[in-house]
Structure formats: structure tokens, C-alpha cells
Design an enzyme around this catalytic site. Structure first.
Site, PDB file in Angstrom:
ATOM      1  N   CYS A 247      -7.854  36.052  18.617  1.00 19.80           N
ATOM      2  CA  CYS A 247      -8.777  36.971  18.782  1.00 19.80           C
ATOM      3  C   CYS A 247      -9.508  37.578  17.887  1.00 19.80           C
ATOM      4  O   CYS A 247      -8.769  37.749  16.668  1.00 19.80           O
ATOM      5  CB  CYS A 247      -8.366  38.106  19.624  1.00 19.80           C
ATOM      6  SG  CYS A 247      -9.134  39.532  20.163  1.00 19.80           S
ATOM      7  N   LEU A 248     -10.709  37.606  17.831  1.00 14.28           N
ATOM      8  CA  LEU A 248     -11.282  38.039  16.581  1.00 14.28           C
ATOM      9  C   LEU A 248     -11.221  39.677  16.382  1.00 14.28           C
ATOM     10  O   LEU A 248     -11.128  39.989  15.113  1.00 14.28           O
ATOM     11  CB  LEU A 248     -12.932  38.110  16.936  1.00 14.28           C
ATOM     12  CG  LEU A 248     -13.566  36.836  17.004  1.00 14.28           C
ATOM     13  CD1 LEU A 248     -15.174  37.137  17.527  1.00 14.28           C
ATOM     14  CD2 LEU A 248     -13.515  35.973  16.000  1.00 14.28           C
TER      15      LEU A 248
ATOM     16  N   HIS B 214     -10.106  36.113  28.898  1.00 14.03           N
ATOM     17  CA  HIS B 214      -9.785  36.654  27.618  1.00 14.03           C
ATOM     18  C   HIS B 214     -10.812  37.814  27.503  1.00 14.03           C
ATOM     19  O   HIS B 214     -10.545  38.876  27.089  1.00 14.03           O
ATOM     20  CB  HIS B 214      -9.881  35.594  26.435  1.00 14.03           C
ATOM     21  CG  HIS B 214      -9.522  36.180  25.221  1.00 14.03           C
ATOM     22  ND1 HIS B 214      -8.622  35.952  24.507  1.00 14.03           N
ATOM     23  CD2 HIS B 214     -10.309  36.984  24.483  1.00 14.03           C
ATOM     24  CE1 HIS B 214      -8.646  36.542  23.195  1.00 14.03           C
ATOM     25  NE2 HIS B 214      -9.773  37.230  23.295  1.00 14.03           N
ATOM     26  N   GLU B 215     -12.077  37.378  27.789  1.00 14.75           N
ATOM     27  CA  GLU B 215     -13.250  38.515  27.339  1.00 14.75           C
ATOM     28  C   GLU B 215     -13.369  39.566  28.604  1.00 14.75           C
ATOM     29  O   GLU B 215     -13.437  40.642  28.218  1.00 14.75           O
ATOM     30  CB  GLU B 215     -14.550  37.656  27.458  1.00 14.75           C
ATOM     31  CG  GLU B 215     -14.735  36.797  26.323  1.00 14.75           C
ATOM     32  CD  GLU B 215     -14.329  37.232  24.806  1.00 14.75           C
ATOM     33  OE1 GLU B 215     -14.415  38.524  24.639  1.00 14.75           O
ATOM     34  OE2 GLU B 215     -13.483  36.643  23.960  1.00 14.75           O
TER      35      GLU B 215
ATOM     36  N   GLN C 259     -15.374  45.178  21.346  1.00  9.01           N
ATOM     37  CA  GLN C 259     -14.973  44.781  20.167  1.00  9.01           C
ATOM     38  C   GLN C 259     -15.842  44.971  18.835  1.00  9.01           C
ATOM     39  O   GLN C 259     -15.758  44.819  17.847  1.00  9.01           O
ATOM     40  CB  GLN C 259     -14.890  43.118  20.210  1.00  9.01           C
ATOM     41  CG  GLN C 259     -13.672  42.780  20.954  1.00  9.01           C
ATOM     42  CD  GLN C 259     -13.576  41.135  20.915  1.00  9.01           C
ATOM     43  OE1 GLN C 259     -14.144  40.518  21.767  1.00  9.01           O
ATOM     44  NE2 GLN C 259     -12.929  40.574  19.947  1.00  9.01           N
TER      45      GLN C 259
ATOM     46  N   GLY D  68     -16.263  33.860  22.158  1.00  2.00           N
ATOM     47  CA  GLY D  68     -16.592  35.036  23.077  1.00  2.00           C
ATOM     48  C   GLY D  68     -16.786  36.424  22.274  1.00  2.00           C
ATOM     49  O   GLY D  68     -15.926  36.360  21.232  1.00  2.00           O
TER      50      GLY D  68
END
Length: 214
Positions: free
Chosen positions: A126-127, A168-169, A73, A68
Site C-alpha cells: 500500500c502506498l 483494496h481501494e 490517501q 490504485g
């Protein structure tokens, strides 16, 4: 309500991001854009630019790789996210985590609410927080409302790992990181995760690190 100037500014920002070829740079925790929340999407990007932006999010998510990616981000404060999970995991993990294949989806102006009271706790990463994971207890099932990339209304129930991805997103779009919901004692480096906590559930981590599971 966004003004015409706001629309132009966001469009210019996205055009500038897309000027370079390849995946977009991912913003790391500590950048205020991840904490501001987002504007509801109401045409700030024209259809062609919107489609290019969504494709750039998809390419960036795949390259990371992740399941995601939300607009903040990559530095854009719009209520847009993309999700996709091919779920290439062993059967034991698939069953324990409810990790089912999730085809590519675009979430526009999404919101969610729990369905029932059941909660599930698993490690998340998480990215925007590279190198770390922590256990997050979340509703096991949620109702997602919003729109798709074509402006059609979405009203759908997600369960298991897809429900976790949706939460999360969508949280990113509200200025929230998974760490805000995480069990602090579970925080683990990628090295520790690979060495100690690859089990399908975080039960062993909870016993060893001293935290409770729902």
C-alpha cells in the site's frame, strides 16, 4: 447529508491541495484521515474541480507508482478512488495471480460484495504503508456497484487481480487498511520480499513463516 458549508470546506481543501504542481503528497498510516471513512460524493466538488482532482489522483498514482489511489490517501474524505494496472509482469505471474490489464477507471461511491465463496491469498502492499507487504486472503471475484466519473451507474463483476485492486481501494474509503485483513505472520519488509518472496504465489512464505492459506 452534507451541508453547503461542508461542500465549501471540502472544495477549499481540494483547491489548496491542487495549488502546488506535481503529484500530491500521500498520507501515511497513522494519520486519522485514513481511519475516518468517507462522505458519499454528492457534488461537494463542482465538475471542473472534480475533474482536476481526479487528474491529480491519476498523476499521483502513476508517480508513486501504484495501481490504485483513494481520496483519503491524499487527505480528502470523499468516496472517490482511481485504479489502473498495465500489468507488466511475466506470464507465470500473470497466470498465477490472475493479473490482467486494467484500464484507468474512476470509482465514485463504490461498494463491493463477494461473488461465490472462492478466496485467493497474495502479498499486497500500500502506498500509505511504504516499505512493507503482507498476505491478504480476499474473495476471488466481486461485484462492484457505484458510479463512474460522469455519474453513470456501475454494476460490474471483477475477477483475479483487478478484483483485489477494487477491494483494496474501496476498503480505503471505509477507513480500512489492507493490514486489517492481512495474515500477521506474513508481514515482510520490501528487502525481505525482494530477497525471499518473489514467487508467483505465497506458498513458500506460508510454509516458512508459519501461516495458512485458504
Amino acid at each position: 447529508m452534507a451541508t453547503p458549508r461542508d461542500h465549501a470546506s471540502l472544495a477549499e481543501q481540494v483547491e489548496e491541495l491542487l495549488a502546488a504542481d506535481g503529484p500530491l503528497p500521500i498520507v501515511a498510516a497513522g494519520d486519522p484521515v485514513l481511519r475516518r471513512g468517507t462522505e458519499r460524493f454528492d457534488g461537494q466538488l463542482d465538475p471542473a474541480l472534480f475533474a482536476r482532482f481526479v487528474e491529480a489522483l491519476r498523476v499521483t498514482m502513476h508517480a508513486a507508482p501504484g495501481v490504485g489511489l483513494a481520496a483519503p490517501q491524499v487527505g480528502v474524505g470523499l468516496r472517490i478512488a482511481v485504479i489502473e494496472d498495465p500489468a507488466p509482469v511475466p506470464e507465470e505471474i500473470r497466470v498465477a495471480r490472475g493479473r490482467e490489464r486494467l484500464p484507468f477507471r474512476v470509482l465514485v461511491n463504490p461498494s463491493y460484495e463477494p461473488v461465490g465463496t472462492a478466496r485467493a491469498a497474495f502479498f499486497e502492499g500500500c502506498l500509505s504503508v511504504p516499505g512493507w507487504q503482507a498476505v491478504v486472503a480476499r474473495p476471488a471475484q466481486v461485484r462492484l456497484t457505484g458510479e463512474d466519473e460522469n455519474g453513470r451507474a456501475v454494476d460490474e463483476v471483477f475477477s483475479g487481480w483487478p478484483a483485489r485492486i477494487v477491494q483494496h481501494e474501496t476498503d480505503h474509503l471505509d477507513g480500512m487498511l489492507y493490514l486489517d485483513r492481512a495474515e500477521p505472520r506474513s508481514l515482510s519488509s520490501s528487502e525481505a520480499m525482494a530477497r525471499l518472496w518473489t514467487q508467483p504465489t505465497p506458498g513458500e512464505a506460508a510454509r516458512a513463516l508459519g501461516f495458512d492459506l485458504p
